[in-house]
Design an enzyme around this catalytic site. Structure first.
Site, short mmCIF file in Angstrom:
data_model
loop_
_atom_site.label_atom_id
_atom_site.label_comp_id
_atom_site.label_asym_id
_atom_site.label_seq_id
_atom_site.Cartn_x
_atom_site.Cartn_y
_atom_site.Cartn_z
N CYS A 1 46.85 19.65 41.63
CA CYS A 1 47.58 18.40 41.65
C CYS A 1 48.59 18.45 42.78
O CYS A 1 49.03 19.52 43.18
CB CYS A 1 48.38 18.20 40.35
SG CYS A 1 47.40 18.29 38.85
N ARG B 1 51.43 10.88 42.52
CA ARG B 1 50.79 12.19 42.45
C ARG B 1 49.28 12.03 42.48
O ARG B 1 48.75 10.94 42.24
CB ARG B 1 51.22 12.87 41.17
CG ARG B 1 50.79 12.17 39.87
CD ARG B 1 49.48 12.66 39.29
NE ARG B 1 49.44 14.06 38.98
CZ ARG B 1 49.93 14.58 37.86
NH1 ARG B 1 50.46 13.78 36.94
NH2 ARG B 1 49.83 15.87 37.65
N ASN C 1 50.12 21.31 36.95
CA ASN C 1 49.68 22.61 36.46
C ASN C 1 50.47 23.76 37.07
O ASN C 1 50.77 23.74 38.27
CB ASN C 1 48.19 22.80 36.75
CG ASN C 1 47.35 22.45 35.55
OD1 ASN C 1 47.75 22.66 34.40
ND2 ASN C 1 46.16 21.90 35.80
#
Lengths: 324, 324, 324, 324
Positions: free
Chosen positions: A2, A16, A79
């Site tokens: 990400c 994002r 993450n």
């Protein structure tokens, strides 16, 4: 995995990419001011700032991946596998479960100073949402139009880092990511000058050679450098259209294409969606891997004084405009 | 500058980015079979294969940047500044001006074998279109569903290279670009194995580390490597939607963001448009820097037996789909 | 700045480069067992293990840069500017000044277990040697034939890291250096295989392409990777001659050439000396920038039961062997 | 494989490394002026300039790898496997076998102009020395104190390239090697400035960061860049000792350590020897992998008017100077 980024023109933008090999089923979800948030350790909140973001709604609860509130604060969880270690529940502290972190912050804070104050008395704990949905290993970027911070809970406790670049990816921890930018400091959008050997006739045989050395693979440290360079050097007009166009180009620079990151036999991580929120106007824009058109949801078109979630399933297929 | 690529699923796709600091004013332009092409040295052609592509139309003449014909052959010209040297007009040869090259080939050739035959007796000459539009320094990729070639006219004559990767960018010449791919041969979409030192416990701390070393700057050699890796490892379904989605992701991997490539004080090269043609179906898809939605033009929706150009000015502004 | 490495064949070897823009005047210095070490906070030691190493002798005191003792323990201090923060003097702890650290450890410890025990009750403090010689910002590698550790005193206290690679350079801190090795895990002394794109005929056009990506500049992180690769893949016979030859090749891989690292106008950092100790036999070998011949000093040729330093000024000029 | 370099202070220096997995048995060999050179296609030469160099002497014939002559011209042959294609014997041309090339040139030419004139009428042919010693695939660097050239015979004929960097390694061909230096033009011995993003506080955390991006692996293109950077930025005094010391540091920058380049199972390419000739004084200096001391042979200590070879087998073992 990400990438998150901030961008400021006239308005403040926050968004994002979410990169993964499958989707849990996500929806643009507006939590209006009276949507009751029941916190595991902190009781129920019946009144809070309205929130719009991307969420997996499980049993009526919006598990936000990223969101903004009506005050212009944005927040995204990314993450942080192998590094995230949550804190223990501790009496006398605000104990907030990892999955509640976004509503906890965005429900209460009108700017980053209020965020810092809240974090000051908070423990981020690993209480799982359910047996089926254990707590994810994440770290977070939180930003308003003036600044950004990164929150990382690790084995040695919670770290709150100033984030001057307004970018977050995944491993390694944020301080190392920032440190590694030092290695790229000589890169530039301008052509290089020959400092290798004055006596040699070296030439810039192509445009764009000033950034030679910028990485282009999809690992999280390389995406950090690539998107930081792209964002920090971005130029755009400050209209809404120009700003969000540029924002999608910034995150497009670290798009993950199907096939280029194999995470298991025949399984490929891709950029499932890319978002761009106008944090000033309360609009959530997004594209998906298979829909290049930008779709928008305006929180102010919902009744923000309501108590029920507004849910907008993603438009998934390629929306082609035909000229003939 | 520019990047071109081919891609094959069930159908054959061909497209390119055009990267520059300003646009000449481009239109999707269909030249139907009877549109009269007047060649400077080769006379008039009143009948030819229909062509669809991106062109600057000057005085009624389509100066194609890239196009496909109704037989499924695609062709694109890309900047080759400092290396392109055109041939002299020579009696007994097909003398084709640089700006006529695309209609000359696509008007007559049903596949790459026919292209090769035509190239065999052709001189590519520098006759300018007009005083205002001197001949551009270009090289070309020409492809059908089975293969691709690159055509480069240089000081030592015309070179026709097999192009097994189906990719073209700009400088250096194609043979050097291909040679440089050797340096990236150990890169992979899979995670690396520790061959550095077995005795050390090294770890893949992020997904996507197998391609560490892939460049991410915008110079043409770096874009060549990046797009070659992305294309050669691409996975997608073979439906039209999945194929074109993947194609735009492939070329998106070398998108040029405004601000990252400064070509003069305050002037930035950007990806003005990205195209993807379904060469089997005669459809020209594109996006522009400020319009992420894919727009399509279907040549078969035009009267291909006509003699007038069909011109479709680009949809330029961001087309946002609003969900509420 | 500096690079240290260990190497084991039949015997155990330990050495370093000292890279700087000028020399303080260094000598191979043997401190025999009865040389009285007066510690600033720990009193006088009249009996200890004999030590041989490179030192600047100031007022009769050997300020060791690197040394081994008669038990086969080696230790070297390397620049750690900007990161080294020494501890405060604390009652009840062994308070050892930074400049005393090498004699403190090597005088008492017969192996790394004893070193660890000593470190356990020690504070490393910044007490300067003199007004003219304030405390240097260093970190240390300590090794015996079985293992190596790195000791770093930073703002957050003393860190003792296992050092599985047996290498130390300078900034960044050791954990980051080790972390960065992960990025090089796919490098190899063997030729690469084509995992970039099976469909392409890529070739290894040169020997040695398996380590493409290994850095060759003189920054400390690049030297760490280069020397780690060289050391971990080193092959040599286990005779004394073969072992020390290979050792000097290992450290030669990060030699700093005059002109390649400009630290101030017209001032260049170079590898002032390179050392290689046979820790089992008590021999100190070295070369200097301007003397490629290996020079040796054998501690057992000194009276190790004495109480006076044995000092051997460096042989500095190029010692050329003439064949005719 | 190999690296050659020139260097000029007060005198002119020329040398090379020879990297391979075994030695043919080499000797410093002086061919005095009357040593009869029998050329395969050009007859016998009983008088020529005296030559000193490294040779494998086969049946009394010096197969030179590299040499200088008494006029200050230096020449070295380096592996060029896969690219070298020699010319056919052609009447009316000077047909010189590959293994005779060094004596042919050095025997007759007092400077590079004379070399160019000789090359002008020469064919470099593949006539083998013997059945046991077929012709090696090489290319050459030839230099005097004013300039250097590279000679490459390839499928498309003989190429004579100006060599402004005074460096040669192996594949790819020289023009590509020089082209690739463009990619390193922004590297510098000085610290980098932050042009990545002015708004960020980036730091040079180590000395030597200005050359980040310089390759450190042992492939021939990487050695070309590394040694070019080292040589072009070299600083030294101009005395004989300082000059040759610096020269060995220059070539030491691309030293091949045993274990780091595996060419077959358990077989490793290493730097068998490194040479440095003072081309003005007729001295051949060298080191070997296992002898770090510099050894010298002075051609003027031989009777240069003789007709017999002077042969000096290499001093191979580590020559250690003991101080006690």
């Amino acid at each position: 995995m990400c990438t998150a980024a901030t961008y400021k023109t006239k308005d403040f933008y926050f968004g994002r990419t979410l990169d993964y090999e499958f989707s849990y089923g996500d929806e643009i979800t507006v939590a209006p001011r009276k949507f009751p948030f029941e916190f595991r350790h902190m009781g129920k909140r019946n009144s809070h700032y309205a929130i719009i973001g991307m969420a997996h709604v499980a049993g009526g609860y919006p598990l936000y991946y990223d969101a903004i509130n009506e005050k212009g604060v944005g927040m995204a969880g990314l993450n942080f596998v192998g590094n995230a270690v949550y804190q223990a529940v501790e009496a006398g502290r605000d104990n907030v479960a990892q999955f509640e972190f976004i509503p906890w912050i965005l429900g209460q804070c009108a700017d980053l100073d209020e965020v810092r104050a809240l974090l000051d008395r908070m423990n981020l704990v690993g209480t799982p949402f359910s047996e089926q949905l254990p707590s994810a290993q994440l770290h977070w970027i939180i930003a308003d139009r003036n600044a950004a911070i990164t929150v990382e809970c690790m084995a040695d406790g919670m770290h709150i880092h100033e984030n001057p670049v307004g970018v977050l990816t995944n491993n390694p921890p944020f301080e190392t990511q920032m440190f590694l930018l030092n290695n790229y400091q000589g890169l530039s959008p301008k052509q290089p000058e020959n400092t290798f050997a004055e006596q040699l006739q070296l030439q810039s045989y192509s445009r764009g050679m000033g950034a030679l050395g910028l990485p282009g693979d999809l690992s999280s440290a390389s995406r950090f450098a690539k998107v930081a360079f792209t964002k920090m050097n971005s130029k755009s007009g400050d209209s809404e259209a120009e700003s969000i166009s540029q924002f999608f180009h910034i995150l497009g620079s670290v798009d993950q294409q199907r096939g280029c990151c194999e995470v298991a036999d025949g399984k490929y991580e891709i950029t499932l969606y890319t978002s761009c929120c106008n944090a000033d106007k309360g609009i959530y824009y997004y594209t998906t891997y298979d829909n290049h058109q930008i779709t928008g949801v305006d929180m102010y078109h919902c009744d923000l004084d309501g108590s029920e979630l507004f849910r907008y399933p993603l438009v998934q297929g390629e929306q082609i405009h035909w000229m003939n």
